[in-house]
Design a protein around this motif. Sequence first.
Motif, PDB file in Angstrom:
ATOM      1  N   ALA A 144      16.159   4.823  -5.003  1.00  0.00           N
ATOM      2  CA  ALA A 144      17.584   4.830  -4.654  1.00  0.00           C
ATOM      3  C   ALA A 144      18.160   6.156  -5.131  1.00  0.00           C
ATOM      4  CB  ALA A 144      18.307   3.665  -5.317  1.00  0.00           C
ATOM      5  N   ASP A 145      18.707   6.924  -4.217  1.00  0.00           N
ATOM      6  CA  ASP A 145      19.187   8.266  -4.539  1.00  0.00           C
ATOM      7  C   ASP A 145      20.704   8.350  -4.335  1.00  0.00           C
ATOM      8  OD1 ASP A 145      19.719  10.998  -4.773  1.00  0.00           O
ATOM      9  OD2 ASP A 145      17.828  11.555  -3.814  1.00  0.00           O
ATOM     10  N   PRO A 146      21.487   8.202  -5.414  1.00  0.00           N
ATOM     11  CA  PRO A 146      22.941   8.228  -5.265  1.00  0.00           C
ATOM     12  C   PRO A 146      23.507   9.578  -4.846  1.00  0.00           C
ATOM     13  CG  PRO A 146      22.329   7.790  -7.556  1.00  0.00           C
ATOM     14  CD  PRO A 146      21.062   7.910  -6.768  1.00  0.00           C
ATOM     15  N   LYS A 147      22.748  10.660  -5.030  1.00  0.00           N
ATOM     16  CA  LYS A 147      23.235  11.972  -4.600  1.00  0.00           C
ATOM     17  C   LYS A 147      23.233  12.071  -3.072  1.00  0.00           C
ATOM     18  CE  LYS A 147      22.642  16.928  -5.000  1.00  0.00           C
ATOM     19  NZ  LYS A 147      21.915  18.035  -5.585  1.00  0.00           N
ATOM     20  N   THR A 148      22.142  11.626  -2.459  1.00  0.00           N
ATOM     21  CA  THR A 148      22.031  11.699  -1.002  1.00  0.00           C
ATOM     22  C   THR A 148      22.558  10.446  -0.316  1.00  0.00           C
ATOM     23  OG1 THR A 148      19.790  10.782  -0.989  1.00  0.00           O
ATOM     24  CG2 THR A 148      19.997  13.198  -1.153  1.00  0.00           C
ATOM     25  N   GLY A 149      22.716   9.358  -1.091  1.00  0.00           N
ATOM     26  CA  GLY A 149      23.166   8.100  -0.508  1.00  0.00           C
ATOM     27  C   GLY A 149      22.122   7.442   0.363  1.00  0.00           C
ATOM     28  N   VAL A 150      20.849   7.608  -0.019  1.00  0.00           N
ATOM     29  CA  VAL A 150      19.752   7.046   0.765  1.00  0.00           C
ATOM     30  C   VAL A 150      18.797   6.287  -0.152  1.00  0.00           C
ATOM     31  CG1 VAL A 150      17.780   7.588   2.269  1.00  0.00           C
ATOM     32  CG2 VAL A 150      19.901   8.902   2.480  1.00  0.00           C
ATOM     33  N   ALA A 151      18.337   5.139   0.332  1.00  0.00           N
ATOM     34  CA  ALA A 151      17.284   4.381  -0.349  1.00  0.00           C
ATOM     35  C   ALA A 151      16.009   4.542   0.480  1.00  0.00           C
ATOM     36  CB  ALA A 151      17.666   2.914  -0.453  1.00  0.00           C
ATOM     37  N   HIS A 152      14.968   5.016  -0.168  1.00  0.00           N
ATOM     38  CA  HIS A 152      13.664   5.202   0.483  1.00  0.00           C
ATOM     39  C   HIS A 152      12.745   4.071   0.019  1.00  0.00           C
ATOM     40  CE1 HIS A 152      14.774   9.302   1.652  1.00  0.00           C
ATOM     41  NE2 HIS A 152      15.314   9.385   0.443  1.00  0.00           N
ATOM     42  N   VAL A 153      12.116   3.397   0.957  1.00  0.00           N
ATOM     43  CA  VAL A 153      11.197   2.311   0.633  1.00  0.00           C
ATOM     44  C   VAL A 153       9.799   2.726   1.071  1.00  0.00           C
ATOM     45  CG1 VAL A 153      10.616  -0.120   0.971  1.00  0.00           C
ATOM     46  CG2 VAL A 153      13.031   0.601   0.943  1.00  0.00           C
ATOM     47  N   PHE A 154       8.911   2.837   0.094  1.00  0.00           N
ATOM     48  CA  PHE A 154       7.517   3.186   0.346  1.00  0.00           C
ATOM     49  C   PHE A 154       6.706   1.895   0.202  1.00  0.00           C
ATOM     50  CE2 PHE A 154       9.647   6.907  -1.231  1.00  0.00           C
ATOM     51  CZ  PHE A 154       9.212   7.907  -0.392  1.00  0.00           C
ATOM     52  N   HIS A 155       5.788   1.678   1.133  1.00  0.00           N
ATOM     53  CA  HIS A 155       5.079   0.406   1.169  1.00  0.00           C
ATOM     54  C   HIS A 155       3.643   0.626   1.641  1.00  0.00           C
ATOM     55  CE1 HIS A 155       4.625  -3.902   1.543  1.00  0.00           C
ATOM     56  NE2 HIS A 155       4.231  -3.756   2.790  1.00  0.00           N
ATOM     57  N   ALA A 156       2.822  -0.366   1.370  1.00  0.00           N
ATOM     58  CA  ALA A 156       1.446  -0.427   1.859  1.00  0.00           C
ATOM     59  C   ALA A 156       0.593   0.762   1.401  1.00  0.00           C
ATOM     60  CB  ALA A 156       1.415  -0.559   3.389  1.00  0.00           C
ATOM     61  N   PRO A 157       0.325   0.847   0.083  1.00  0.00           N
ATOM     62  CA  PRO A 157      -0.529   1.941  -0.385  1.00  0.00           C
ATOM     63  C   PRO A 157      -1.974   1.757   0.082  1.00  0.00           C
ATOM     64  CG  PRO A 157      -0.120   0.378  -2.150  1.00  0.00           C
ATOM     65  CD  PRO A 157       0.715  -0.065  -0.982  1.00  0.00           C
ATOM     66  N   ARG A 158      -2.565   2.867   0.440  1.00  0.00           N
ATOM     67  CA  ARG A 158      -3.964   2.863   0.853  1.00  0.00           C
ATOM     68  C   ARG A 158      -4.575   4.192   0.431  1.00  0.00           C
ATOM     69  NH1 ARG A 158      -3.927   2.025   6.472  1.00  0.00           N
ATOM     70  NH2 ARG A 158      -3.081   0.017   5.894  1.00  0.00           N
ATOM     71  N   GLU A 159      -5.663   4.114  -0.299  1.00  0.00           N
ATOM     72  CA  GLU A 159      -6.381   5.303  -0.748  1.00  0.00           C
ATOM     73  C   GLU A 159      -5.458   6.294  -1.446  1.00  0.00           C
ATOM     74  OE1 GLU A 159      -8.848   6.907   2.367  1.00  0.00           O
ATOM     75  OE2 GLU A 159      -9.541   4.914   2.939  1.00  0.00           O
ATOM     76  N   GLY A 160      -4.560   5.767  -2.289  1.00  0.00           N
ATOM     77  CA  GLY A 160      -3.726   6.618  -3.136  1.00  0.00           C
ATOM     78  C   GLY A 160      -2.468   7.161  -2.498  1.00  0.00           C
ATOM     79  N   VAL A 161      -2.127   6.725  -1.285  1.00  0.00           N
ATOM     80  CA  VAL A 161      -0.878   7.165  -0.657  1.00  0.00           C
ATOM     81  C   VAL A 161      -0.215   5.964   0.026  1.00  0.00           C
ATOM     82  CG1 VAL A 161      -1.622   9.556  -0.273  1.00  0.00           C
ATOM     83  CG2 VAL A 161      -1.982   7.854   1.502  1.00  0.00           C
ATOM     84  N   TYR A 162       1.113   6.018   0.114  1.00  0.00           N
ATOM     85  CA  TYR A 162       1.831   4.984   0.847  1.00  0.00           C
ATOM     86  C   TYR A 162       1.725   5.278   2.337  1.00  0.00           C
ATOM     87  CZ  TYR A 162       3.734   2.991  -3.406  1.00  0.00           C
ATOM     88  OH  TYR A 162       3.854   2.370  -4.625  1.00  0.00           O
ATOM     89  N   THR A 163       1.441   4.241   3.106  1.00  0.00           N
ATOM     90  CA  THR A 163       1.244   4.420   4.549  1.00  0.00           C
ATOM     91  C   THR A 163       2.489   4.085   5.359  1.00  0.00           C
ATOM     92  OG1 THR A 163       0.378   2.169   4.786  1.00  0.00           O
ATOM     93  CG2 THR A 163      -1.228   3.943   4.356  1.00  0.00           C
ATOM     94  N   ASP A 164       3.521   3.556   4.690  1.00  0.00           N
ATOM     95  CA  ASP A 164       4.738   3.171   5.391  1.00  0.00           C
ATOM     96  C   ASP A 164       5.945   3.621   4.572  1.00  0.00           C
ATOM     97  OD1 ASP A 164       6.248   1.722   7.437  1.00  0.00           O
ATOM     98  OD2 ASP A 164       6.663   0.250   5.865  1.00  0.00           O
TER      99      ASP A 164
END
Length: 185
Positions: free
Chosen positions: A138-158
């Motif tokens: 949650a980034d109050p400076k930019t006013g955006v919430a980023h949701v990272f999901h489904a990690p695979r092989e050390g990185v989020y795929t979504d």
Amino acid sequence: MVTVEDSAELDEMFALIEAMNVPAGYRAEIIEGEIVMNPQRAVHAMIIRGLNRALEAGLGIDANILWDVRIDFPGTLNGYAPDIALVKEGAEEDDRGCYDYRDVEFVAEVVSKGSRRDDYDAKLKVYAAAGIPTYLIADPKTGVAHVFHAPREGVYTDETSHTFGEKFTLPSSGILIDTTSWPRD
């Protein structure tokens, strides 16, 4: 399998932090071997409280929701205290009073001026490598919430992004997150 390295050294570093008497309104973490202290501000607290309420509404008030509690993550000297961490039902603390990162189902970090690099870089990589199913920034400076999901092989795929003021559901859990009252910096 990824592993936590140097747990004994992390214990020593956290003992130093405790002896330092971290000023009220600050939290301390160890990120890649560096002790990092960031101030907790009202904007930060309001977003954390909103996230906590959403998790309780979706999971019940007895859900194992933690905030600012040490969890050691994979890699060298990564002792984080996530703003919000949801731990699996039935998970237990180890003999040092810490939960295992493999029991963490969800993590949220609220970006502050001093944590921007860590939240978007070091923690994003470590949480993905640890297999944390969902990571919300949650980034109050930019006013955006980023949701990272489904990690695979050390990185989020979504990844999805939501502007403050929107309502959205977390992947897998279906928990509704209402950002309409989240403040901006």
